[in-house]
Design a protein around this motif. Structure first.
Motif, PDB file in Angstrom:
ATOM      1  N   HIS A 104       2.052  12.602   9.003  1.00  0.00           N
ATOM      2  CA  HIS A 104       3.003  12.246   9.534  1.00  0.00           C
ATOM      3  C   HIS A 104       4.080  12.436   8.022  1.00  0.00           C
ATOM      4  O   HIS A 104       3.746  12.714   7.597  1.00  0.00           O
ATOM      5  CB  HIS A 104       2.456  10.696  10.161  1.00  0.00           C
ATOM      6  CG  HIS A 104       1.709  10.834  10.882  1.00  0.00           C
ATOM      7  ND1 HIS A 104       1.972  10.801  12.459  1.00  0.00           N
ATOM      8  CD2 HIS A 104       0.112  10.512  10.584  1.00  0.00           C
ATOM      9  CE1 HIS A 104       0.726  10.862  13.220  1.00  0.00           C
ATOM     10  NE2 HIS A 104      -1.024  10.610  11.989  1.00  0.00           N
ATOM     11  N   PHE A 143       7.610  15.021   2.516  1.00  0.00           N
ATOM     12  CA  PHE A 143       7.808  13.698   3.036  1.00  0.00           C
ATOM     13  C   PHE A 143       6.442  13.798   3.832  1.00  0.00           C
ATOM     14  O   PHE A 143       5.549  12.894   4.940  1.00  0.00           O
ATOM     15  CB  PHE A 143       8.983  13.260   3.896  1.00  0.00           C
ATOM     16  CG  PHE A 143      10.275  13.354   3.039  1.00  0.00           C
ATOM     17  CD1 PHE A 143       9.625  12.441   2.156  1.00  0.00           C
ATOM     18  CD2 PHE A 143      10.979  14.263   2.524  1.00  0.00           C
ATOM     19  CE1 PHE A 143      11.120  11.633   1.333  1.00  0.00           C
ATOM     20  CE2 PHE A 143      12.030  14.183   1.689  1.00  0.00           C
ATOM     21  CZ  PHE A 143      12.019  12.607   1.330  1.00  0.00           C
ATOM     22  N   ASN A 153      11.565   7.680   3.271  1.00  0.00           N
ATOM     23  CA  ASN A 153      12.017   6.901   2.850  1.00  0.00           C
ATOM     24  C   ASN A 153      13.304   6.073   3.142  1.00  0.00           C
ATOM     25  O   ASN A 153      14.004   5.933   3.759  1.00  0.00           O
ATOM     26  CB  ASN A 153      12.447   7.774   0.790  1.00  0.00           C
ATOM     27  CG  ASN A 153      13.644   8.832   1.596  1.00  0.00           C
ATOM     28  OD1 ASN A 153      14.038   8.775   2.067  1.00  0.00           O
ATOM     29  ND2 ASN A 153      13.426   9.559   0.525  1.00  0.00           N
ATOM     30  N   ARG A 207      15.688   6.351   6.325  1.00  0.00           N
ATOM     31  CA  ARG A 207      16.336   5.314   6.741  1.00  0.00           C
ATOM     32  C   ARG A 207      16.853   4.490   7.374  1.00  0.00           C
ATOM     33  O   ARG A 207      17.913   4.616   8.784  1.00  0.00           O
ATOM     34  CB  ARG A 207      14.862   3.493   7.237  1.00  0.00           C
ATOM     35  CG  ARG A 207      12.913   3.990   6.624  1.00  0.00           C
ATOM     36  CD  ARG A 207      12.694   2.316   6.601  1.00  0.00           C
ATOM     37  NE  ARG A 207      10.650   3.061   6.425  1.00  0.00           N
ATOM     38  CZ  ARG A 207      10.649   2.877   5.253  1.00  0.00           C
ATOM     39  NH1 ARG A 207      11.485   3.079   3.960  1.00  0.00           N
ATOM     40  NH2 ARG A 207       9.107   3.331   5.104  1.00  0.00           N
ATOM     41  N   LYS A 234       6.475  16.744  14.032  1.00  0.00           N
ATOM     42  CA  LYS A 234       6.359  15.362  13.746  1.00  0.00           C
ATOM     43  C   LYS A 234       8.180  14.743  12.335  1.00  0.00           C
ATOM     44  O   LYS A 234       8.003  13.547  12.737  1.00  0.00           O
ATOM     45  CB  LYS A 234       5.535  16.071  12.064  1.00  0.00           C
ATOM     46  CG  LYS A 234       4.751  17.124  12.484  1.00  0.00           C
ATOM     47  CD  LYS A 234       3.970  17.024  10.526  1.00  0.00           C
ATOM     48  CE  LYS A 234       2.168  17.220  11.152  1.00  0.00           C
ATOM     49  NZ  LYS A 234       2.101  18.557  12.493  1.00  0.00           N
ATOM     50  N   GLN A 291       6.598  10.304   6.410  1.00  0.00           N
ATOM     51  CA  GLN A 291       6.392   9.096   4.916  1.00  0.00           C
ATOM     52  C   GLN A 291       8.002   8.819   4.705  1.00  0.00           C
ATOM     53  O   GLN A 291       7.916   9.694   3.613  1.00  0.00           O
ATOM     54  CB  GLN A 291       5.353   9.056   4.459  1.00  0.00           C
ATOM     55  CG  GLN A 291       4.186   9.032   4.351  1.00  0.00           C
ATOM     56  CD  GLN A 291       3.897   7.948   5.484  1.00  0.00           C
ATOM     57  OE1 GLN A 291       4.280   6.793   5.564  1.00  0.00           O
ATOM     58  NE2 GLN A 291       3.072   8.291   6.405  1.00  0.00           N
ATOM     59  N   VAL A 327       2.457  13.133   4.758  1.00  0.00           N
ATOM     60  CA  VAL A 327       1.722  12.912   4.332  1.00  0.00           C
ATOM     61  C   VAL A 327       0.725  12.820   5.879  1.00  0.00           C
ATOM     62  O   VAL A 327       0.622  11.727   6.321  1.00  0.00           O
ATOM     63  CB  VAL A 327       1.612  11.438   3.759  1.00  0.00           C
ATOM     64  CG1 VAL A 327       0.736  10.807   3.363  1.00  0.00           C
ATOM     65  CG2 VAL A 327       2.786  11.206   2.518  1.00  0.00           C
ATOM     66  N   ASP A 328      -0.554  13.197   5.728  1.00  0.00           N
ATOM     67  CA  ASP A 328      -1.523  12.821   6.721  1.00  0.00           C
ATOM     68  C   ASP A 328      -0.821  13.128   8.264  1.00  0.00           C
ATOM     69  O   ASP A 328      -1.802  13.294   8.851  1.00  0.00           O
ATOM     70  CB  ASP A 328      -2.622  11.536   6.479  1.00  0.00           C
ATOM     71  CG  ASP A 328      -3.059  11.062   4.906  1.00  0.00           C
ATOM     72  OD1 ASP A 328      -3.582  12.603   4.727  1.00  0.00           O
ATOM     73  OD2 ASP A 328      -2.713   9.932   5.468  1.00  0.00           O
ATOM     74  N   TRP A 362       9.192  10.373  13.853  1.00  0.00           N
ATOM     75  CA  TRP A 362       9.133  10.126  12.874  1.00  0.00           C
ATOM     76  C   TRP A 362      11.026   8.795  13.553  1.00  0.00           C
ATOM     77  O   TRP A 362      11.163   8.468  13.497  1.00  0.00           O
ATOM     78  CB  TRP A 362       9.601  10.419  11.423  1.00  0.00           C
ATOM     79  CG  TRP A 362      10.743   8.865  10.973  1.00  0.00           C
ATOM     80  CD1 TRP A 362       9.909   8.133  10.094  1.00  0.00           C
ATOM     81  CD2 TRP A 362      11.779   9.571  10.424  1.00  0.00           C
ATOM     82  NE1 TRP A 362      11.393   7.548   9.193  1.00  0.00           N
ATOM     83  CE2 TRP A 362      12.170   8.485   9.930  1.00  0.00           C
ATOM     84  CE3 TRP A 362      12.875  10.179  10.801  1.00  0.00           C
ATOM     85  CZ2 TRP A 362      13.694   8.571   9.864  1.00  0.00           C
ATOM     86  CZ3 TRP A 362      13.909  10.029  10.616  1.00  0.00           C
ATOM     87  CH2 TRP A 362      14.216   9.122   9.572  1.00  0.00           C
TER      88      TRP A 362
END
Length: 188
Positions: free
Chosen positions: A158, A153, A162, A166, A21, A160, A155-156, A25
């Motif tokens: 995956h 980090f 911050n 990034r 996962k 996500q 969520v569902d 990302w």
């Protein structure tokens, strides 16, 4: 699109791992960055037995198909990102094994780390990568992504990210692009 090839290596093979996962990302970030052709190697799928080649890796006289496939993937890359957790302050055994399988394929290439874990964010394992990288002439850049409390980090199903994640990913990709391009003429 760049002619540089980036291989993202998922270093954990444990059941229930979060590494794929995190890698998904980062791969999305790398593709959006546009500085590389991006490929993924998941060590759980590579299924490299514990150092079963009869010859030293420097000879590149590989006898097993799994080693030949692994060699081709690593050889084709100009840069690597190791997506790695921290196991007892160090790198995972499957990652150390995968590195040790080969020799020249790693030389004069750039690497970085996306580490994850609890409070330390896998930073000790990221530092531990320096030891096997050094004799292989694999240049690990200082820029990295370190994700503390990684489950926060998720969520569902995956990651996500911050803004800090990034920004770090962009810094990693920018630096890998510079270093990989500089090192490419050094390879035979």
């Amino acid at each position: 699109m760049s002619d540089l090839n980036l291989l993202v290596i998922v270093a954990s093979t444990r059941p229930g791992r979060i590494g794929p996962k995190v890698a998904d990302w980062f791969v999305d970030e790398a593709k959006a960055h546009g500085g590389f052709q991006v490929n993924v190697a998941d060590l759980a799928e590579e299924s490299l037995p514990l150092l079963d080649e009869p010859h030293h890796p420097r000879a590149r006289n590989y006898q097993h198909d799994h080693t030949k496939r692994w060699s081709e993937k690593v050889d084709a890359a100009d840069a690597f990102v190791f997506v790695m957790p921290e196991y007892n302050y160090g790198i995972s055994a499957p990652l150390k094994n995968a590195i040790d399988y080969l020799h020249q394929e790693w030389a004069y290439k750039a690497a970085s780390v996306v580490s994850y874990g609890g409070v330390s964010a896998g930073t000790r394992s990221a530092l531990g990568l320096q030891v096997p990288a050094y004799p292989l002439k694999l240049f690990v850049v200082p820029e990295s992504v370190n994700i503390p409390f990684v489950n926060n980090f998720l969520v569902d199903g995956h990651i996500q990210p911050n803004e800090t994640m990034r920004t770090a990913a962009t810094a990693v990709l920018d630096e890998l692009g510079r270093v990989a391009a500089a090192l490419k003429p050094l390879r035979k």
